[in-house]
Enzyme design. Structure first.
Site, PDB file in Angstrom:
ATOM      1  N   GLU A   1       0.831  -1.206   0.000  1.00 54.06           N
ATOM      2  CA  GLU A   1       0.000   0.000   0.000  1.00 54.06           C
ATOM      3  C   GLU A   1       0.867   1.259   0.000  1.00 54.06           C
ATOM      4  O   GLU A   1       0.594   2.205  -0.745  1.00 54.06           O
ATOM      5  CB  GLU A   1      -0.948  -0.024   1.196  1.00 54.06           C
ATOM      6  CG  GLU A   1      -1.940  -1.188   1.120  1.00 54.06           C
ATOM      7  CD  GLU A   1      -3.259  -0.882   1.784  1.00 54.06           C
ATOM      8  OE1 GLU A   1      -4.209  -0.540   1.064  1.00 54.06           O
ATOM      9  OE2 GLU A   1      -3.330  -0.982   3.027  1.00 54.06           O
TER      10      GLU A   1
ATOM     11  N   GLU B   1      -4.527  -8.812   2.843  1.00 56.73           N
ATOM     12  CA  GLU B   1      -5.550  -8.490   3.845  1.00 56.73           C
ATOM     13  C   GLU B   1      -6.736  -9.444   3.846  1.00 56.73           C
ATOM     14  O   GLU B   1      -7.213  -9.866   4.915  1.00 56.73           O
ATOM     15  CB  GLU B   1      -6.026  -7.044   3.653  1.00 56.73           C
ATOM     16  CG  GLU B   1      -5.072  -5.991   4.175  1.00 56.73           C
ATOM     17  CD  GLU B   1      -3.914  -5.687   3.243  1.00 56.73           C
ATOM     18  OE1 GLU B   1      -3.119  -4.792   3.555  1.00 56.73           O
ATOM     19  OE2 GLU B   1      -3.798  -6.365   2.183  1.00 56.73           O
TER      20      GLU B   1
END
Length: 268
Positions: free
Chosen positions: A122, A142
């Site tokens: 990210e 995730e």
């Protein structure tokens, strides 16, 4: 020069090198790391002698994302409680540190070795130029933990790589090799292991040799116009670009070329 126990800061010529420095935890994100990162971005932009930033990780790893062990603890606390006051003062600090809600005006080059997953991938999406060692592992894990990649990936990733690849990365949670990440456009360069920082610094040096006002205006224009129509973007480009031609640096560049000498840019 600043930094914290989990984020080191080093000056290499006109480049500021920020190193995620928690190798015993694969550079998992912590409060000291996030505070140090944000302070590093601000320091680079505040110093006109710094022309580029390199982000890397210590111990052969970039970043393994959030500290899940701390997240699973009873109070959800992370190491570095002394930094909580900073977080209270600015509840958005962690997003700024991860380049979700902050964009440095100086070019940011990522030098990736080892794991660059979850929050690491990210943060990567907030950088401008990306180099990875050939055995690096990238990916957004995730969903494997029933979590959401809330660092910006569901928005940024489909805008940076083809949507089919973005959705596969987001929905499968599987690891990607550096070569595969380069094939889909997430990484720009794959280099021998242990040389990502060296290559990133070489790219930074090429950027540093250019007119700093022009470099920053070009970067700003690329991002500012990303969601504009072509007509709007071209108008904005002129607004950004024309003033550059009136600078002293813009006169120095052609003059140095004609005189066959290195240009001396003064950010003026």
């Amino acid at each position: 020069m600043g930094g914290t126990e989990h984020l080191t800061v080093e000056r290499v010529g006109a480049t500021l090198v920020l190193t995620l420095n928690r190798p015993e935890a694969k550079n998992a994100l912590s409060l000291p790391m996030l505070v140090g990162l944000y302070d590093g971005w601000l320091a680079a932009d505040a110093d006109d002698s710094i022309r580029s930033i390199v982000l890397t990780g210590a111990g052969g790893t970039f970043c393994a994302g959030m500290d899940l062990k701390a997240l699973a603890s009873d109070d959800g606390a992370m190491a570095g409680q002394e930094y909580r006051d900073r977080m209270k003062e600015d509840p958005d600090l962690h997003w700024k540190a991860m380049l979700r809600h902050h964009r440095p005006r100086k070019p940011v080059i990522a030098a990736v070795e080892g794991y660059c997953v979850a929050g690491g991938t990210e943060i990567l999406q907030g950088t401008d130029i990306r180099v990875a060692g050939e055995s690096a592992t990238l990916g957004l894990f995730e969903v494997r933990r029933a979590l959401f990649p809330i660092g910006g990936s569901t928005v940024r990733l489909p805008r940076q790589i083809p949507r089919t690849h973005a959705l596969e990365m987001l929905l499968t949670g599987r690891p990607y090799s550096a070569a595969e990440a380069k094939d889909i456009g997430l990484i720009g360069h794959v280099v021998p292991d242990g040389t990502a920082l060296e290559r990133a610094l070489e790219i930074a040096e090429q950027i540093n040799a250019n007119g700093p006002l022009a470099v920053e205006a070009v970067k700003a224009s690329v991002y500012d116009t990303a969601e504009m129509t072509e007509t709007e973007g071209l108008r904005h480009e002129l607004e950004r670009g024309w003033p550059i031609f009136a600078t002293a640096d813009a006169k120095e560049g052609p003059r140095a070329f004609a005189e066959k000498r290195p240009a001396v840019f003064k950010r003026a």
